[in-house]
Design a protein around this motif. Structure first.
Motif, PDB file in Angstrom:
ATOM      1  N   ALA A 296      62.962  28.314   6.189  1.00  8.19           N
ATOM      2  CA  ALA A 296      63.044  26.856   6.523  1.00  8.19           C
ATOM      3  C   ALA A 296      63.459  26.032   5.217  1.00  8.19           C
ATOM      4  N   ALA A 297      62.587  26.183   4.106  1.00  5.49           N
ATOM      5  CA  ALA A 297      62.913  25.533   3.005  1.00  5.49           C
ATOM      6  C   ALA A 297      64.315  25.754   2.395  1.00  5.49           C
ATOM      7  N   LYS A 298      64.909  27.053   2.504  1.00  3.66           N
ATOM      8  CA  LYS A 298      65.869  27.901   1.893  1.00  3.66           C
ATOM      9  C   LYS A 298      67.145  27.148   2.575  1.00  3.66           C
ATOM     10  N   HIS A 299      67.164  27.688   3.944  1.00  2.00           N
ATOM     11  CA  HIS A 299      68.329  27.470   4.782  1.00  2.00           C
ATOM     12  C   HIS A 299      68.394  25.945   5.445  1.00  2.00           C
ATOM     13  N   ALA A 300      67.407  25.350   5.479  1.00  2.00           N
ATOM     14  CA  ALA A 300      67.319  24.124   6.396  1.00  2.00           C
ATOM     15  C   ALA A 300      66.612  22.909   5.719  1.00  2.00           C
ATOM     16  N   PRO A 301      66.882  22.791   4.335  1.00  2.00           N
ATOM     17  CA  PRO A 301      66.172  21.699   3.577  1.00  2.00           C
ATOM     18  C   PRO A 301      66.066  20.362   4.453  1.00  2.00           C
ATOM     19  N   GLY A 302      64.901  19.786   4.403  1.00  2.00           N
ATOM     20  CA  GLY A 302      64.674  18.662   5.174  1.00  2.00           C
ATOM     21  C   GLY A 302      64.258  18.480   6.462  1.00  2.00           C
ATOM     22  N   ALA A 303      64.415  19.733   7.285  1.00  2.00           N
ATOM     23  CA  ALA A 303      64.054  19.896   8.459  1.00  2.00           C
ATOM     24  C   ALA A 303      62.605  19.799   8.965  1.00  2.00           C
ATOM     25  N   ARG A 304      62.327  19.383  10.151  1.00  5.98           N
ATOM     26  CA  ARG A 304      61.019  19.580  10.683  1.00  5.98           C
ATOM     27  C   ARG A 304      60.455  20.809  11.131  1.00  5.98           C
ATOM     28  N   VAL A 305      59.243  21.372  10.721  1.00  9.14           N
ATOM     29  CA  VAL A 305      58.794  22.602  10.898  1.00  9.14           C
ATOM     30  C   VAL A 305      57.422  22.373  11.906  1.00  9.14           C
ATOM     31  N   THR A 306      57.449  23.163  12.704  1.00 10.30           N
ATOM     32  CA  THR A 306      56.064  23.042  13.629  1.00 10.30           C
ATOM     33  C   THR A 306      55.737  24.651  13.576  1.00 10.30           C
ATOM     34  N   VAL A 307      54.284  24.847  13.219  1.00 13.67           N
ATOM     35  CA  VAL A 307      53.579  25.950  13.337  1.00 13.67           C
ATOM     36  C   VAL A 307      52.791  25.803  14.363  1.00 13.67           C
ATOM     37  N   VAL A 308      52.510  26.775  15.300  1.00 13.79           N
ATOM     38  CA  VAL A 308      51.845  26.674  16.761  1.00 13.79           C
ATOM     39  C   VAL A 308      51.113  28.070  16.938  1.00 13.79           C
ATOM     40  N   LEU A 309      49.643  27.895  16.906  1.00  9.98           N
ATOM     41  CA  LEU A 309      48.830  29.020  16.899  1.00  9.98           C
ATOM     42  C   LEU A 309      48.369  29.228  18.313  1.00  9.98           C
ATOM     43  N   THR A 310      48.577  30.160  18.937  1.00 13.25           N
ATOM     44  CA  THR A 310      47.881  30.340  20.182  1.00 13.25           C
ATOM     45  C   THR A 310      47.117  31.691  20.267  1.00 13.25           C
ATOM     46  N   ARG A 311      45.588  31.336  20.847  1.00 12.28           N
ATOM     47  CA  ARG A 311      44.972  32.592  20.850  1.00 12.28           C
ATOM     48  C   ARG A 311      44.565  32.676  22.278  1.00 12.28           C
ATOM     49  N   SER A 312      44.664  34.028  22.753  1.00  5.91           N
ATOM     50  CA  SER A 312      44.167  34.280  24.178  1.00  5.91           C
ATOM     51  C   SER A 312      43.200  35.699  24.023  1.00  5.91           C
ATOM     52  N   ASP A 313      42.943  36.140  25.152  1.00  3.69           N
ATOM     53  CA  ASP A 313      42.042  37.207  25.075  1.00  3.69           C
ATOM     54  C   ASP A 313      42.731  38.581  24.897  1.00  3.69           C
ATOM     55  N   SER A 314      44.041  38.665  25.033  1.00  4.91           N
ATOM     56  CA  SER A 314      44.777  39.618  24.957  1.00  4.91           C
ATOM     57  C   SER A 314      45.784  39.808  23.946  1.00  4.91           C
ATOM     58  N   ALA A 315      46.230  38.558  23.003  1.00  5.17           N
ATOM     59  CA  ALA A 315      46.858  38.303  21.990  1.00  5.17           C
ATOM     60  C   ALA A 315      46.792  37.183  21.308  1.00  5.17           C
ATOM     61  N   LEU A 316      47.250  37.267  20.171  1.00  6.42           N
ATOM     62  CA  LEU A 316      47.437  36.089  19.255  1.00  6.42           C
ATOM     63  C   LEU A 316      48.977  35.645  18.977  1.00  6.42           C
ATOM     64  N   LYS A 317      49.506  34.474  19.299  1.00  9.24           N
ATOM     65  CA  LYS A 317      50.994  34.421  19.163  1.00  9.24           C
ATOM     66  C   LYS A 317      51.199  33.132  18.315  1.00  9.24           C
ATOM     67  N   VAL A 318      52.008  33.638  17.363  1.00 13.97           N
ATOM     68  CA  VAL A 318      52.334  32.592  16.212  1.00 13.97           C
ATOM     69  C   VAL A 318      53.662  32.259  16.236  1.00 13.97           C
ATOM     70  N   THR A 319      54.282  30.918  16.565  1.00 12.38           N
ATOM     71  CA  THR A 319      55.327  30.354  16.866  1.00 12.38           C
ATOM     72  C   THR A 319      55.854  29.395  15.659  1.00 12.38           C
ATOM     73  N   VAL A 320      56.710  29.781  14.879  1.00 11.06           N
ATOM     74  CA  VAL A 320      57.221  28.804  13.802  1.00 11.06           C
ATOM     75  C   VAL A 320      58.689  28.078  14.119  1.00 11.06           C
ATOM     76  N   THR A 321      58.818  26.796  14.490  1.00  8.47           N
ATOM     77  CA  THR A 321      60.116  26.270  14.782  1.00  8.47           C
ATOM     78  C   THR A 321      60.445  25.250  13.816  1.00  8.47           C
ATOM     79  N   SER A 322      61.688  25.191  13.484  1.00  5.24           N
ATOM     80  CA  SER A 322      62.472  24.455  12.705  1.00  5.24           C
ATOM     81  C   SER A 322      63.755  23.712  13.281  1.00  5.24           C
ATOM     82  N   THR A 323      63.748  22.517  13.134  1.00  2.00           N
ATOM     83  CA  THR A 323      64.837  21.802  13.676  1.00  2.00           C
ATOM     84  C   THR A 323      66.042  22.089  12.924  1.00  2.00           C
ATOM     85  N   ALA A 324      67.005  21.388  13.216  1.00  2.00           N
ATOM     86  CA  ALA A 324      68.349  21.650  12.714  1.00  2.00           C
ATOM     87  C   ALA A 324      68.387  20.656  11.183  1.00  2.00           C
ATOM     88  N   ARG A 325      69.129  21.338  10.341  1.00  2.00           N
ATOM     89  CA  ARG A 325      69.122  20.884   8.997  1.00  2.00           C
ATOM     90  C   ARG A 325      69.418  19.438   9.160  1.00  2.00           C
TER      91      ARG A 325
END
Length: 520
Positions: A296-325
């Motif tokens: 995100a820092a390299k290809h979309a400087p200035g974009a807003r980045v959201t890191v979401v961690l979701t934990r359940s009994d069966s899996a751990l989900k990591v989602t990193v979303t960056s907006t358009a540059r």
């Protein structure tokens, strides 16, 4: 190979020469010198078709034109189609062939006018050129393009596919070396602690000499194991790659804080205590967030980045979303694309699945789904590679050209039909005699005085059923309308003078037909 070519050429020569010989026999012997010369020229065309296919085709067209200006003749119909197909199959570029076809049509029109033939002859020539030459040429061109796709397309795709797999394999190997580096740091630390504790036991006065000696051997063994581990892992690293630093003790929150301190706009939603995860899973989460923030820092400087961690009994989900540059400095040049490949390998080895791609509204999203405890790596599902998509586009292009081979003759047929209709109307227009001009003509006028009032041409034949004229006067017929043959004007001349004029109406024709039926 050369023998096969000779056999094929001889078979083609026999195929195109047989109609020439048979046509000479059908025409009661005909001029045999023309048949022999035609067969000889066709032999030369077969020899030239390997190197100059358009020249061979033009030789055949010249032979057909020497037989008839209409170009259509049973003697050379097969030869025209054969050489047209060979020209399409053996010519790389289409433009020279199109120029040759246009030149043939122009020369045919010139020869038609020189021979004082009507435009119908030229239209027949165009029709023959379109269906007996151009259609086989299109078929041959399609066969050439399809053969090129089969012969070279797969070879090129296979080579590029191997290169791409090699690049991905190298990225995976680098990632495995980084994993090995993590092992070195963690195991080296543990071995170092063992060596320190063994050294303390070695000097402990409460132990006997035998126990102190055993502790010294344990310390030496731990030191040797640490040195061997360092040597082995060092071989796996790249020449310019520093020893990896294990993210021991660094949580996702720490990563996000460091990114925020560097100026990035990052938001964290959710948190999972590092102690609740297996070491392999914890490092996979660390690498997922690290690689996503780096991209995100390299290809979309200035974009807003959201890191979401979701934990359940069966899996751990990591989602990193960056907006358009956003508007700002231009991003760095595109990287090698192996960062995500290496991350995918690490996630797979941890028993998880990695997905990534652009968002419809702009931006990019990376999602890693990991089990709380490491499991067996999932099987890789085959993905559609860019080369496979490129090959699909090539196949689509071949199918498009096959469609062209179908609709181009249909379009040519429609164009020739429209041209025939236009020529027919023009020919009819040149035979229309106006009523005012007809009324100015008087019986007894000299033919030289009447000619300026007449249209350029007369009707080729008398209307069907028109009464037969007695021998003597020369009668010509002219249309009264461009769209109908009746009624028509009839002018009869004898000794250079107009001896009679009349209007041939439909009733007169009907009576003539009825009288012929009664007489028969």
């Amino acid at each position: 190979m050369r023998r096969e070519r000779i056999v094929v050429d001889l078979a083609l020569w026999a195929l195109v020469s047989a109609p020439v010989v048979l046509w000479a026999v059908v025409r009661d012997g005909g001029p045999w010198w023309r048949a022999v010369s035609g067969v000889a020229v066709l032999a030369a065309g077969i020899a030239l078709s390997r190197f100059l296919p358009l020249t061979a085709l033009l030789l055949t067209v010249v032979l057909a034109l020497t037989t008839t200006l209409e170009l259509w003749t049973p003697a050379y119909a097969i030869a025209l189609a054969t050489f047209g197909c060979l020209a399409g199959r053996r010519t790389a570029l289409a433009r020279p062939a199109l120029h040759a076809f246009a030149g043939t049509a122009a020369v045919g029109l010139l020869l038609t006018r020189i021979a004082h033939r009507d435009l119908w002859t030229w239209l027949t020539q165009l029709t023959t050129l379109a269906f007996a030459v151009m259609v086989p040429w299109l078929v041959g061109r399609y066969a050439r393009q399809y053969a090129q796709l089969i012969d070279t397309g797969w070879l090129l795709a296979d080579r590029l596919e191997r290169e791409q797999r090699g690049a991905a394999d190298r990225a995976r190997l680098r990632e495995r070396s980084r994993i090995a580096g993590d092992m070195h740091d963690s195991l080296g630390h543990e071995l170092s602690l063992i060596a320190v504790r063994a050294a303390a036991l070695e000097v402990d006065p409460s132990l006997g000499a035998k126990q102190q000696s055993a502790a010294g051997e344990l310390r030496a063994a731990a030191g040797d194991a640490t040195a061997r581990l360092r040597d082995i892992i060092g071989v796996l690293r790249e020449n310019d790659e520093a020893a990896p630093v294990a993210p021991t003790g660094e949580s996702v929150t720490d990563q996000v804080k460091r990114a925020q301190e560097s100026g990035m706009e990052v938001e964290l939603r959710g948190e999972v205590p590092a102690g609740d995860l297996a070491p392999m899973t914890r490092r996979a989460v660390h690498r997922t967030v690290q690689e996503s923030l780096t991209n995100a820092a390299k290809h979309a400087p200035g974009a807003r980045v959201t890191v979401v961690l979701t934990r359940s009994d069966s899996a751990l989900k990591v989602t990193v979303t960056s907006t358009a540059r956003s508007a700002g400095p231009a991003p760095d040049p595109p990287g090698s694309g192996t960062g995500l490949v290496g991350l995918d390998e690490r996630i797979r080895l941890a028993g998880g699945v990695l997905t990534h791609g652009p968002l419809p509204a702009g931006g990019f999203e990376v999602t890693a789904t990991l089990p709380p405890a490491p499991g067996p790596p999932p099987l890789r599902t085959p993905e559609t590679s860019p080369l496979a998509r490129e090959l699909a586009r090539a196949r689509q292009q071949v199918r498009r050209r096959l469609k062209q081979a179908i609709w181009v003759p249909l379009a040519a047929t429609a164009a020739i039909g429209a041209l025939i209709g236009a020529v027919g109307l023009f020919t009819r227009y040149e035979t229309v005699l106006g009523r005012s001009q007809y009324e100015l003509i008087r019986v007894g006028d000299a033919r030289a005085d009447v000619r300026p009032r007449l249209p350029p041409h007369s009707m080729e034949n008398a209307p069907d059923g028109a009464p037969q004229q007695s021998a003597g006067p020369e009668c010509t017929y002219y249309r009264t309308s461009i769209f109908a043959s009746l009624p028509a004007y009839r002018l009869c001349f004898a000794d250079g003078k107009l001896v009679s004029k009349a209007v041939v109406a439909e009733t007169v024709v009907s009576r003539a037909i009825a009288s012929r039926a009664i007489a028969s």
